[in-house]
Design an enzyme around this catalytic site. Structure first.
Site, PDB file in Angstrom:
ATOM      1  N   PRO A  64       1.012  -0.898  -0.129  1.00 58.24           N
ATOM      2  CA  PRO A  64       0.448  -0.376   0.072  1.00 58.24           C
ATOM      3  C   PRO A  64       0.793   1.475   0.159  1.00 58.24           C
ATOM      4  O   PRO A  64       1.681   1.209   0.754  1.00 58.24           O
ATOM      5  CB  PRO A  64      -0.839  -0.252   1.009  1.00 58.24           C
ATOM      6  CG  PRO A  64      -0.393  -1.655   1.808  1.00 58.24           C
ATOM      7  CD  PRO A  64       0.911  -2.339   1.296  1.00 58.24           C
ATOM      8  N   HIS A  65       0.428   2.169  -0.772  1.00 57.42           N
ATOM      9  CA  HIS A  65       1.330   3.522  -1.335  1.00 57.42           C
ATOM     10  C   HIS A  65       0.325   4.856  -1.475  1.00 57.42           C
ATOM     11  O   HIS A  65      -0.478   4.858  -1.421  1.00 57.42           O
ATOM     12  CB  HIS A  65       2.935   3.260  -2.447  1.00 57.42           C
ATOM     13  CG  HIS A  65       1.620   2.843  -3.353  1.00 57.42           C
ATOM     14  ND1 HIS A  65       1.397   1.311  -3.741  1.00 57.42           N
ATOM     15  CD2 HIS A  65       1.577   3.268  -5.293  1.00 57.42           C
ATOM     16  CE1 HIS A  65       1.405   1.214  -4.846  1.00 57.42           C
ATOM     17  NE2 HIS A  65       1.188   2.842  -4.610  1.00 57.42           N
TER      18      HIS A  65
END
Length: 153
Positions: A64-65
């Site tokens: 996740p970014h």
């Protein structure tokens, strides 16, 4: 190894999150504790990015970014999940490790380099196995340190 993100020991957490939403929430809390971000801002940014498509990388890992204003370099956090979580990964495998990345809002290439660095880490079979088998924070840190040392040699 060229380091394209900052990762401090406080950014390693063992998590009991049982859903994708809970994983994102735990990552937001981890970023808040380790780097002083506002957890709701991080969570909103991660959720917005996730709406574009799953960050389930495959091989038991999600990345996740997101991008946020007010920071000057990419930073990372790692969650080792106590039980696999469905993350809609490309390979259909549940996630056991969430490697979060937050970059400056206008990071452009720096964000891509940081994502590539994380991707290289988790694509390496030995590193991936060590990370997935880690049972505590010290083992996670040792796994990443060993990978960095191996890349420098």
């Amino acid at each position: 190894m060229n380091v394209h993100f900052k990762l401090i020991p406080e950014a390693f957490v063992l998590s009991d999150a049982g859903t994708k939403a809970a994983v994102l929430g735990d990552l937001a809390q981890c970023f808040a504790r380790a780097y002083g971000f506002a957890a709701p801002d991080v969570l909103e940014a991660l959720e917005e990015r996730e709406k574009l498509g799953s960050t389930g990388f495959g091989r038991g890992v999600a990345i996740p970014h997101a991008r946020l204003a007010g920071i000057n370099r990419p930073v990372a956090a790692v969650l080792k999940l106590s039980a696999p979580v469905d993350f809609d990964a490309a390979d259909g495998m549940p996630v056991e490790l969430a490697f979060g990345l937050i970059s400056p809002e206008n990071a452009g290439v720096a964000h891509l380099h940081a994502l590539a660095a994380v991707s290289r880490l988790v694509r390496d079979e030995a590193t991936n196995r060590m990370l997935l088998e880690a049972t505590d924070t010290e083992a996670l840190i040792a796994s990443l340190t060993n990978a960095s040392d191996r890349d420098v040699a």
